[in-house]
Write an enzyme that holds these catalytic residues in place. Structure first.
Site, PDB file in Angstrom:
ATOM      1  N   HIS A 190       0.827  -1.203   0.000  1.00  0.00           N
ATOM      2  CA  HIS A 190       0.000   0.000   0.000  1.00  0.00           C
ATOM      3  C   HIS A 190       0.863   1.255   0.000  1.00  0.00           C
ATOM      4  O   HIS A 190       0.354   2.367   0.051  1.00  0.00           O
ATOM      5  CB  HIS A 190      -0.927  -0.021   1.226  1.00  0.00           C
ATOM      6  CG  HIS A 190      -1.943   1.069   1.276  1.00  0.00           C
ATOM      7  ND1 HIS A 190      -1.896   2.088   2.213  1.00  0.00           N
ATOM      8  CD2 HIS A 190      -3.035   1.315   0.507  1.00  0.00           C
ATOM      9  CE1 HIS A 190      -2.912   2.907   2.030  1.00  0.00           C
ATOM     10  NE2 HIS A 190      -3.617   2.467   1.005  1.00  0.00           N
ATOM     11  N   ASP A 232      -4.512  15.499  -1.208  1.00  0.00           N
ATOM     12  CA  ASP A 232      -3.501  14.568  -0.686  1.00  0.00           C
ATOM     13  C   ASP A 232      -2.154  15.264  -0.653  1.00  0.00           C
ATOM     14  O   ASP A 232      -2.018  16.397  -1.139  1.00  0.00           O
ATOM     15  CB  ASP A 232      -3.448  13.317  -1.559  1.00  0.00           C
ATOM     16  CG  ASP A 232      -3.054  12.062  -0.787  1.00  0.00           C
ATOM     17  OD1 ASP A 232      -2.423  12.188   0.281  1.00  0.00           O
ATOM     18  OD2 ASP A 232      -3.381  10.960  -1.260  1.00  0.00           O
ATOM     19  N   HIS A 483      -7.334  12.175   1.353  1.00  0.00           N
ATOM     20  CA  HIS A 483      -6.611  10.902   1.409  1.00  0.00           C
ATOM     21  C   HIS A 483      -5.268  11.035   2.104  1.00  0.00           C
ATOM     22  O   HIS A 483      -4.503  10.074   2.164  1.00  0.00           O
ATOM     23  CB  HIS A 483      -6.410  10.367  -0.022  1.00  0.00           C
ATOM     24  CG  HIS A 483      -5.899   8.966  -0.086  1.00  0.00           C
ATOM     25  ND1 HIS A 483      -4.612   8.657  -0.491  1.00  0.00           N
ATOM     26  CD2 HIS A 483      -6.487   7.782   0.203  1.00  0.00           C
ATOM     27  CE1 HIS A 483      -4.440   7.346  -0.464  1.00  0.00           C
ATOM     28  NE2 HIS A 483      -5.561   6.790  -0.048  1.00  0.00           N
ATOM     29  N   ASP A 508       2.877  -0.909   4.628  1.00  0.00           N
ATOM     30  CA  ASP A 508       2.908   0.554   4.612  1.00  0.00           C
ATOM     31  C   ASP A 508       4.244   1.064   5.118  1.00  0.00           C
ATOM     32  O   ASP A 508       5.049   0.306   5.687  1.00  0.00           O
ATOM     33  CB  ASP A 508       1.777   1.121   5.466  1.00  0.00           C
ATOM     34  CG  ASP A 508       0.439   1.094   4.754  1.00  0.00           C
ATOM     35  OD1 ASP A 508       0.285   1.837   3.772  1.00  0.00           O
ATOM     36  OD2 ASP A 508      -0.444   0.312   5.161  1.00  0.00           O
TER      37      ASP A 508
END
Length: 554
Positions: A190, A232, A483, A508
């Site tokens: 991710h 973002d 986000h 992550d």
């Protein structure tokens, strides 16, 4: 592992390292590392140029005049920074991302698409031309996490498309292109970053999906349903911390190479598809940064890099066998019934072994626990995706409890999340019932009465969904979407990366930075503007004289 220094210069980072040492002692530098002498990579005389945000249209209005000729949009600045950073590569380029199935009406692709793919291709061409002149080769690794196995995620097609776009200079590039998942649709890469030569990294929450991030005139959709720019943010960091991201990425590539199919496996389930130059397994490059090579030390900034392995790569840290997570009351409040499991899912709150190889949640809690004055969360959500097919736990019990404890202590907490509802960029359908209710429930566990719970909420909390303008929506009625994955504490220390604060089981990575000057720049460039426009629609705002809209339901 670098030992803690005897000073008080970075108490927030020291607290994070202390927690990581307890929870994940054997996972440095593979998953986490404290490094010194880094710098935020500014361009020219612009102090905020290390911050790459989209769409950057703060305060827009339908009556705004056309932009002056030559003025770059925020998306154009981002794309140009990607191109020039990759174009300066002399040895290695790593690109990681998350993608969605490439089907009719899909809003994006498994690998970087559209303008992002063009910027990356242009940068690789520039770097390859220089490499050929210097009689060198470039090693390029591109990893896409997919909901999988995803048979539309074709690394061979993506590799060949890049080769054609680069042209003849591509002959000096050694490609490794992978699509991967470590546990079906619930655990996969991710991260979203570009790492060049182990020296500089563009890193944060921005997916390489043109349809969501690149503002290009009218609001349209690659598929159905319409769209609008997603708000973002990435940062650009130079120094040893960039190599820390490389150490983490090597863990993912090592696993991927061991589990890869080097040709399409259309008839069987394979967690990784991996394309190399000639698709020979011996060409795969599982590690690039495992040897602790000398790196430049361009600045004075201390950074803690932290990653997570999700499920399927490593079960536990054997050196942290004695670690026990902090006690938590009523952990079952986060459970969500799953028709496919005999027991409700609460794995991220109860699986001790998982925590030792996914220590970024611990690091976030350690940062929050240090707050003495303020906390700001700019997040997609604070609660997880609890519906089919993921059925994650509803919330991170210990993280929410840390927020609650700081509010009781008088710390002012500000939370801005994405607007709820389908089709994307939100896990929830009702902010008050699904997010604020969690804070209320956890606060009620440690207060004496309903009145005390409300007093703390309305005395310490600001909670709003995102707006970027006085306009309630984008043109066409499209909702604002957030986000970013940012935590700011006391206007001194902050986190930026790909990790959400809600329960998740993906791979992550992110950075914790303690620097008042950098924090002020991040506030001025992004967080203050986010609150300025979101504040009028706040559900709770301690600055007001009483509960605002929706408070009666609390």
């Amino acid at each position: 592992m670098q030992p803690l220094r005897n000073h008080t210069k970075t108490p927030y980072l020291d607290a994070i390292v202390d927690e990581l040492t307890r929870a994940s002692k054997g996972m440095t530098p593979q998953l986490w590392e404290l490094t010194h002498d880094n710098m935020l990579d500014r361009v020219g005389n612009d102090p905020e140029s290390w911050i790459l945000q989209v769409p950057g249209r703060w305060g827009w209005s339908p009556t705004d005049p056309p932009a002056p000729p030559g003025r770059k949009t925020a998306a154009a600045v981002l794309l140009d920074r990607i191109r020039t950073t990759i174009g300066a590569a002399t040895e290695t380029v790593d690109i990681t991302g998350f993608g969605v199935p490439n089907m009719p009406f899909s809003p994006a692709e498994p690998f970087p698409d559209g303008r992002f793919a063009e910027a990356m291709t242009d940068g690789l061409r520039e770097a390859a031309i220089i490499a050929e002149k210097n009689h060198k080769r470039l090693t390029v690794r591109i990893m896409a996490g997919v909901l999988g196995p995803d048979r539309t995620a074709d690394p061979w097609a993506f590799r060949d498309r890049m080769r054609r776009s680069i042209g003849d200079p591509a002959k000096v590039i050694d490609f490794n292109v992978a699509s991967m998942t470590t546990r079906g649709i619930t655990s996969y890469n991710h991260t979203k970053f570009v790492l060049v030569d182990g020296e500089v990294v563009i890193h944060g929450g921005i997916n390489w999906m043109t349809n969501f991030y690149v503002e290009d005139g009218s609001f349209g959709a690659r598929g159905f349903g319409g769209t609008a720019p997603v708000t973002d943010l990435d940062i650009v960091l130079r120094g040893p911390a960039a190599r820390s991201a490389g150490y983490f990425l090597d863990q993912l590539w090592t696993w991927a190479c061991k589990n890869a199919a080097f040709c399409p496996s259309w008839t069987k389930t394979t967690p990784v598809w991996l394309a190399t130059n000639t698709d020979k397994p011996t060409e795969a490059r599982p590690t690039l940064y495992n040897v602790r090579m000398p790196t430049t030390r361009p600045g004075t900034l201390d950074v803690v890099a932290v990653g997570s392995l999700g499920f399927g790569i490593l079960d536990r840290d054997p050196m942290s066998a004695s670690y026990q997570p902090p006690a938590a009351t009523a952990v079952e409040q986060a459970e969500v019934p799953d028709p496919f499991r005999p027991r409700p899912n609460n794995e991220t709150n109860t699986n001790r072994d998982f925590m030792t190889v996914n220590p970024d949640a611990n690091a976030m809690r350690a940062l929050l626990a240090m707050a003495g004055q303020t906390i700001v969360l700019a997040q997609q959500d604070i609660t997880g995706y609890t519906r089919w097919p993921l059925h994650h736990p509803h919330f991170d019990v210990r993280l929410i409890d840390t927020l609650v404890a700081r509010m009781i202590a008088g710390v002012k907490v500000r939370i801005i999340i994405s607007n709820p509802g389908e089709p994307d960029y939100s896990n929830i359908n009702d902010v008050e019932k699904e997010s604020l209710e969690v804070l209320r429930k956890r606060l009620r566990l440690v207060t004496d009465s309903e009145n005390d719970m409300k007093r703390v909420l309305h005395g310490s909390l600001q909670f709003a969904t995102i707006r970027v303008s006085d306009q309630p929506t984008w043109p066409g009625g499209y909702k604002y979407r957030l986000h970013s994955k940012i935590i700011m504490v006391d206007d001194i220390a902050f986190y930026v990366g790909s990790r959400n604060v809600y329960p998740d089981t993906t791979q992550d990575h992110g950075f914790f930075i303690e620097d008042a000057t950098a924090a002020a720049e991040l506030n001025r460039s992004f967080l203050d503007k986010l609150w300025k426009y979101s504040k009028p629609g706040a559900i709770i705002d301690w600055e007001r004289s009483g509960p605002s809209r929706g408070a009666a339901k609390l």
